[in-house]
Design a protein around this motif. Structure first.
Motif, short mmCIF file in Angstrom:
data_model
loop_
_atom_site.label_atom_id
_atom_site.label_comp_id
_atom_site.label_asym_id
_atom_site.label_seq_id
_atom_site.Cartn_x
_atom_site.Cartn_y
_atom_site.Cartn_z
N GLY A 1 -0.99 -12.25 9.74
CA GLY A 1 -2.40 -12.59 9.57
C GLY A 1 -2.99 -11.76 8.46
N GLY A 2 -4.31 -11.69 8.41
CA GLY A 2 -4.95 -10.97 7.32
C GLY A 2 -5.99 -9.97 7.76
N ASP A 3 -6.01 -9.63 9.06
CA ASP A 3 -7.03 -8.72 9.55
C ASP A 3 -6.41 -7.81 10.61
N ASP A 4 -6.46 -6.50 10.39
CA ASP A 4 -5.79 -5.56 11.29
C ASP A 4 -6.35 -5.62 12.70
N ALA A 5 -7.66 -5.71 12.84
CA ALA A 5 -8.27 -5.70 14.16
C ALA A 5 -7.85 -6.94 14.96
N ARG A 6 -7.84 -8.08 14.31
CA ARG A 6 -7.45 -9.31 15.00
C ARG A 6 -5.95 -9.31 15.30
N LEU A 7 -5.15 -8.78 14.39
CA LEU A 7 -3.71 -8.68 14.65
C LEU A 7 -3.42 -7.73 15.80
N ALA A 8 -4.22 -6.69 15.95
CA ALA A 8 -4.03 -5.77 17.08
C ALA A 8 -4.22 -6.50 18.40
N GLN A 9 -5.15 -7.45 18.44
CA GLN A 9 -5.34 -8.23 19.66
C GLN A 9 -4.12 -9.11 19.94
N VAL A 10 -3.51 -9.65 18.89
CA VAL A 10 -2.31 -10.47 19.07
C VAL A 10 -1.15 -9.60 19.56
N ALA A 11 -1.05 -8.38 19.04
CA ALA A 11 -0.02 -7.46 19.53
C ALA A 11 -0.22 -7.17 21.00
N ASP B 1 5.76 -8.63 19.15
CA ASP B 1 6.55 -7.41 19.01
C ASP B 1 6.18 -6.62 17.76
N HIS B 2 5.84 -7.33 16.70
CA HIS B 2 5.46 -6.69 15.43
C HIS B 2 4.36 -7.53 14.79
N VAL B 3 3.50 -6.91 14.00
CA VAL B 3 2.48 -7.64 13.25
C VAL B 3 2.58 -7.26 11.78
N ILE B 4 2.24 -8.22 10.91
CA ILE B 4 2.26 -7.99 9.48
C ILE B 4 0.93 -8.48 8.90
N ASN B 5 0.21 -7.59 8.24
CA ASN B 5 -1.01 -7.97 7.55
C ASN B 5 -0.63 -8.40 6.13
N LEU B 6 -0.71 -9.69 5.85
CA LEU B 6 -0.26 -10.21 4.57
C LEU B 6 -1.16 -9.80 3.41
N ARG B 7 -2.30 -9.21 3.70
CA ARG B 7 -3.17 -8.73 2.63
C ARG B 7 -2.64 -7.46 1.97
N ASP B 8 -1.91 -6.65 2.74
CA ASP B 8 -1.42 -5.40 2.16
C ASP B 8 0.04 -5.10 2.47
N GLN B 9 0.75 -6.05 3.11
CA GLN B 9 2.17 -5.87 3.37
C GLN B 9 2.94 -7.05 2.78
N ASP B 10 4.09 -6.78 2.20
CA ASP B 10 4.93 -7.81 1.62
C ASP B 10 5.74 -8.48 2.72
N LEU B 11 5.60 -9.79 2.86
CA LEU B 11 6.28 -10.50 3.95
C LEU B 11 7.79 -10.36 3.86
N ARG B 12 8.35 -10.63 2.69
CA ARG B 12 9.80 -10.59 2.55
C ARG B 12 10.35 -9.20 2.88
N ALA B 13 9.78 -8.17 2.29
CA ALA B 13 10.30 -6.82 2.50
C ALA B 13 10.17 -6.40 3.95
N THR B 14 9.05 -6.74 4.59
CA THR B 14 8.83 -6.31 5.97
C THR B 14 9.74 -7.05 6.93
N VAL B 15 9.86 -8.37 6.77
CA VAL B 15 10.74 -9.14 7.66
C VAL B 15 12.19 -8.71 7.47
#
Length: 348
Positions: A174-184, A189-203
């Motif tokens: 997603g694109g919002d840390d607070a909202r992703l924290a609710q999903v966690a 199991d893991h969350v990725i904020n696509l605004r500041d994390q690279d999807l390919r590298a993180t996955v």
């Protein structure tokens, strides 16, 4: 009765509260006194006239609702007057944003025992889309790694829940840390904020370089292309929608080299075109909810007069999970001012 009514499909969409005649049930139909209705991004496309199907005008939005059976037509046998029900019309019949709706009995189900009518309006469409994607179309297996894009939305939260129930390791983006924290907190199991994390590298880092097996993609656009760069050999991308406003073009050389399957998911067609198999699968999904194996998450709850605000929050991505509009507060166990709320709900 009062109802939100759309009389012209255009962008920006227009709808207003009007007095409308109560629809009466014909043979095989059920009249429902609506308690609550589910709000979804897809409905805004219907109102704008850009959805795959265009219902007749005037149109009362929302085909996903809960309520109490008020009357039944000839031949109806599964539900009776007074039953609490959850309903979802796959034919885009609408009616949920009115005080009374009439639907074919095929799409009306007894509400799960012990479940409030707000929750009963929250799960049919999103959970069916996620179930159809991951069970019927994507064949997600226990132990596989699932990436859910748009994980803070209604379909995203449902896909996280279904993925965990199937035994997958779930990565939510997603694109919002607070909202992703609710999903966690809801099980990812893991969350990725696509605004500041690279999807390919993180996955790749989370999967020891192998990549993820399955992607649920309701976003489209650049996210689709990024998914192909971190998918495991033989992986599946489940295309659910295009909330980014852009569709993607799949490069067949990449699909070939990694044996990737790109699979379209249209849950309504899965009912309409499969000779009963889709409806049987929907009923299995419904049973999983009723048995507690899948738990609906209600994010935001809006009063009847605030339907436009509810859709505005969805379009601005301010919501988490499923948003619900209360049509009849008393049926939902609430006062007219929304003072009495069920667990895990937030009145807007």
């Amino acid at each position: 009765m009062k109802a939100w009514v759309c009389r012209e499909f255009r962008d920006p969409y227009v709808m207003a509260i009007e007095e409308m005649p109560e629809p009466q049930p014909g043979p095989g139909e059920v009249q429902i006194r609506v308690a609550a209705a589910g709000l979804a991004f897809g409905e805004t496309l219907v109102l704008k006239g850009t959805y795959q199907k265009t219902p007749p005008l005037p149109y009362i939005p929302v085909s996903e609702m809960s309520g109490v059976v008020a009357a039944v037509g000839e031949g109806v046998g599964r539900v009776r007057v007074g039953d609490r029900v959850s309903a979802f019309s796959f034919e885009l019949a609408g009616g949920g944003l009115g005080q009374v709706a009439t639907l074919p009995e095929t799409y009306v189900f007894p509400a799960p025992v012990g479940m409030g009518l707000i929750e009963a309006a929250a799960f049919p469409m999103n959970f069916w889309t996620a179930w159809n994607a991951l069970v019927d179309r994507g064949a997600l297996r226990a132990g596989e790694t699932l990436v859910v894009h748009g994980a803070t939305g209604g379909i995203g939260v449902a896909a996280v829940s279904v993925g965990k129930a199937l035994g997958a390791r779930v990565i939510a983006t997603g694109g919002d840390d607070a909202r992703l924290a609710q999903v966690a907190a809801l099980g990812a199991d893991h969350v990725i904020n696509l605004r500041d994390q690279d999807l390919r590298a993180t996955v790749k880092a989370l999967t020891d370089g192998r990549g993820a097996d399955v992607f649920v993609d309701p976003v489209g656009g650049a996210v689709f292309e990024q998914s192909l760069r971190c998918i495991a050999p033989g992986g599946r991308v489940l295309t659910v929608g295009f909330t980014s406003g852009e569709w993607a073009v799949a490069r067949t050389n990449v699909l070939l080299m990694k044996m990737i399957s790109v699979i379209g998911v249209e849950a309504r067609l899965a009912i309409e075109t499969t000779g009963g198999r889709g409806l049987a699968s929907f009923e299995r999904m419904f049973a999983a909810v009723a048995e507690g194996r899948l738990e609906p998450h209600v994010g935001q709850v809006y009063p009847f007069e605030a339907a436009r605000e509810g859709y505005a929050d969805i379009l601005a991505r301010r919501h988490v999970g499923k948003s619900v509009l209360v049509v009849a507060p008393a049926l939902c166990g609430m006062t007219a001012d929304g003072e009495t709320l069920g667990p895990a709900t937030e009145i807007i």
